[in-house]
Enzyme design. Structure first.
Site, mmCIF file in Angstrom:
data_model
loop_
_atom_site.group_PDB
_atom_site.id
_atom_site.type_symbol
_atom_site.label_atom_id
_atom_site.label_comp_id
_atom_site.label_asym_id
_atom_site.label_seq_id
_atom_site.Cartn_x
_atom_site.Cartn_y
_atom_site.Cartn_z
ATOM 1 N N ASP A 151 0.729 -1.256 0.024
ATOM 2 C CA ASP A 151 -0.075 -0.112 -0.115
ATOM 3 C C ASP A 151 0.867 1.356 0.116
ATOM 4 O O ASP A 151 1.244 1.760 0.852
ATOM 5 C CB ASP A 151 -0.810 0.078 1.178
ATOM 6 C CG ASP A 151 -1.855 1.121 1.448
ATOM 7 O OD1 ASP A 151 -2.262 1.568 2.552
ATOM 8 O OD2 ASP A 151 -1.815 2.107 0.629
ATOM 9 N N ASP A 153 -1.738 5.637 -5.082
ATOM 10 C CA ASP A 153 -2.227 4.956 -3.709
ATOM 11 C C ASP A 153 -2.493 3.481 -4.318
ATOM 12 O O ASP A 153 -3.710 3.279 -4.847
ATOM 13 C CB ASP A 153 -3.307 5.570 -3.112
ATOM 14 C CG ASP A 153 -3.540 4.731 -1.755
ATOM 15 O OD1 ASP A 153 -4.517 5.178 -1.089
ATOM 16 O OD2 ASP A 153 -2.953 3.681 -1.581
HETATM 17 C C1 LIG Z 1 -10.884 8.039 1.163
HETATM 18 C C2 LIG Z 1 -11.071 6.559 0.702
HETATM 19 C C3 LIG Z 1 -10.066 5.660 0.655
HETATM 20 C C4 LIG Z 1 -8.788 5.863 0.990
HETATM 21 O O1 LIG Z 1 -8.002 4.881 0.643
HETATM 22 C C5 LIG Z 1 -10.757 4.407 0.449
HETATM 23 C C6 LIG Z 1 -10.348 3.229 0.222
HETATM 24 N N1 LIG Z 1 -10.641 2.486 -0.958
HETATM 25 N N2 LIG Z 1 -10.273 1.303 -0.839
HETATM 26 C C7 LIG Z 1 -9.540 1.373 0.305
HETATM 27 C C8 LIG Z 1 -8.998 -0.102 1.146
HETATM 28 C C9 LIG Z 1 -8.634 -0.952 0.926
HETATM 29 C C10 LIG Z 1 -8.956 -1.877 -0.352
HETATM 30 N N3 LIG Z 1 -10.201 -2.677 -0.368
HETATM 31 C C11 LIG Z 1 -11.346 -1.961 -0.423
HETATM 32 C C12 LIG Z 1 -12.540 -2.570 -0.082
HETATM 33 C C13 LIG Z 1 -13.902 -2.177 -0.363
HETATM 34 C C14 LIG Z 1 -14.274 -0.990 -0.917
HETATM 35 N N4 LIG Z 1 -14.649 -3.350 0.117
HETATM 36 C C15 LIG Z 1 -16.213 -3.295 0.154
HETATM 37 C C16 LIG Z 1 -13.782 -4.293 0.666
HETATM 38 C C17 LIG Z 1 -14.245 -5.539 1.045
HETATM 39 C C18 LIG Z 1 -12.473 -4.127 0.491
HETATM 40 C C19 LIG Z 1 -11.263 -4.307 0.704
HETATM 41 CL CL1 LIG Z 1 -10.793 -6.047 1.155
HETATM 42 N N5 LIG Z 1 -10.163 -3.859 0.328
HETATM 43 N N6 LIG Z 1 -7.912 -1.694 1.849
HETATM 44 C C20 LIG Z 1 -7.352 -2.937 2.015
HETATM 45 C C21 LIG Z 1 -7.658 -0.785 3.016
HETATM 46 C C22 LIG Z 1 -7.290 -0.875 4.328
HETATM 47 C C23 LIG Z 1 -8.397 0.484 2.317
HETATM 48 C C24 LIG Z 1 -8.673 1.790 2.920
HETATM 49 N N7 LIG Z 1 -9.279 2.853 2.496
HETATM 50 N N8 LIG Z 1 -9.617 2.465 1.060
HETATM 51 C C25 LIG Z 1 -12.146 4.869 0.309
HETATM 52 C C26 LIG Z 1 -13.290 3.857 -0.006
HETATM 53 N N9 LIG Z 1 -12.296 6.088 0.605
HETATM 54 C C27 LIG Z 1 -13.545 6.937 0.729
#
Ligand SMILES: Cc1c(C=O)c(-c2nnc3c4c(C[n+]5cc6c(C)n(C)c(C)c6c(Cl)n5)n(C)c(C)c4cnn23)c(C)n1C
Length: 330
Positions: free
Chosen positions: A35, A219
């Site tokens: 990441d 990212d």
């Molecule tokens: C400001 C921001 C983000 C900043 O980064 C963000 C985001 N977008 N993907 C991820 C992330 C991920 C990738 N990710 C996304 C997932 C979603 C949307 N869902 C339903 C599952 C089951 C996911 C998994 Cl296992 N993995 N991971 C592993 C982590 C720790 C994330 C943290 N944030 N994130 C979102 C949705 N937003 C609004």
């Protein structure tokens, strides 16, 4: 030294990518999400309460003859999607794709939020942002890349993420077989610790290119592409039946819609994201409504060039002084 490892999508819509790593002696293999948007290396562990572990592989420091507790050190992290984890810290031997770092800080989870528990194919994260973002206290710890850098043939790592397929991360070298043409580099602002850089503009489908500096972070840990509302509305204006749904928290459209491509600029170079990458997923398995891979960044305070954008290119993260980021067609 160099290293090379697979980037494996964890589900059929590339929601995240995991990479096999080994920790300790004898080696324990975990699947971690590399990441570039964070700088903590944390893992599910033997210290994680069993009701928070559902199928993940765990790191057991007591089973490793080379583990050492970093006494008195703790960590706690919150991600952009609201998920989070916290715990304690060990150092141990840590290897990605044949590249070993001895006494890497390995953050063992004492608590993880429910979204991590629910994702059985993800055993933790390897932060590849700048070490300034590391949350370990009282003394922050270096990332795997920062620890490996002095021994790398070249101070770089590259991301070759793929659409619905396994890609790769390379450390210490740039594999010319993985891209075509030239790599276009652009400056990185490393404060506060993200790989922050600008796009030189964008175009929708076959439309004109709009030159404008769009600052954001590359990212690998974020699934989708988040850009300013003006750009996103211009894109979905070309999609029959698209709407910005409060209910689904973003732009949705009929799955049968024809989507335009989206092109972004890096300096003078142009990278086109195929429409299929932006037709991200059905909102539920039987729905005919689909959720977009391009969403608005309003409210986030930052634009995020996540996997939907990065998988359209071969990306070089260069830890040189000053740092820079490079994009090439593949
Ligand atoms: C400001 C921001 C983000 C900043 O980064 C963000 C985001 N977008 N993907 C991820 C992330 C991920 C990738 N990710 C996304 C997932 C979603 C949307 N869902 C339903 C599952 C089951 C996911 C998994 Cl296992 N993995 N991971 C592993 C982590 C720790 C994330 C943290 N944030 N994130 C979102 C949705 N937003 C609004």
């Amino acid at each position: 030294d160099t290293g090379s490892a697979a980037a494996i999508p964890i589900n059929e819509v590339d929601i995240a990518y995991v990479t096999p790593v080994t920790i300790g002696t004898p080696p324990q293999t975990l699947m971690l999400d590399l990441d570039t948007g964070s700088s903590d290396l944390w893992v599910f562990s033997s210290l994680t309460p069993s009701n928070q572990v559902r199928g993940q592989e765990i790191y057991s420091p007591t089973k490793s003859s080379t583990s050492k507790l970093l006494s008195g050190h703790t960590w706690s992290i919150r991600y952009g999607d609201g998920s989070g984890s916290r715990g304690t810290v060990y150092t141990d031997n840590f290897t990605i794709g044949g590249l070993e770092v001895k006494s890497q800080a390995v953050q063992a989870a004492l608590e993880v939020s429910s979204s991590f528990t629910q994702e059985q194919s993800l055993d933790g994260l390897v932060g590849l942002g700048f070490s300034a973002l590391n949350t370990v206290r009282p003394s922050s710890q270096l990332t795997f890349f920062d620890n490996a850098r002095p021994n790398l043939d070249e101070e770089v790592f590259t991301a070759d993420l793929k659409y619905h397929a396994t890609g790769s991360y390379d450390f210490g070298f740039i594999d010319s077989k993985k891209y075509a043409g030239n790599i276009t580099y652009t400056a990185v602002q490393q404060s506060p610790g993200y790989w922050t850089h600008s796009l030189s503009g964008y175009s929708v489908g076959s439309g004109a290119f709009h030159a404008s500096q769009i600052s954001g972070i590359s990212d690998t840990g974020t699934t989708l592409l988040y850009l300013p509302t003006a750009i996103v509305t211009a894109y979905y204006r070309q999609v029959q039946g698209a709407q910005n749904s409060q209910y689904y928290g973003g732009y949705v459209f009929p799955c049968s819609s024809t989507l335009p491509t989206f092109t972004f600029g890096i300096e003078g170079a142009r990278f086109t994201i195929p429409a299929s990458y932006i037709n991200y997923t059905r909102i539920s398995p039987t729905s005919t409504t689909c959720y977009g891979g391009l969403q608005s960044s309003s409210g986030l305070g930052i634009n995020i060039f996540g996997d939907v954008a990065l998988k359209a290119a071969f990306v070089v993260f260069s830890g040189t002084n000053p740092p820079r980021i490079g994009f090439a067609i593949k």
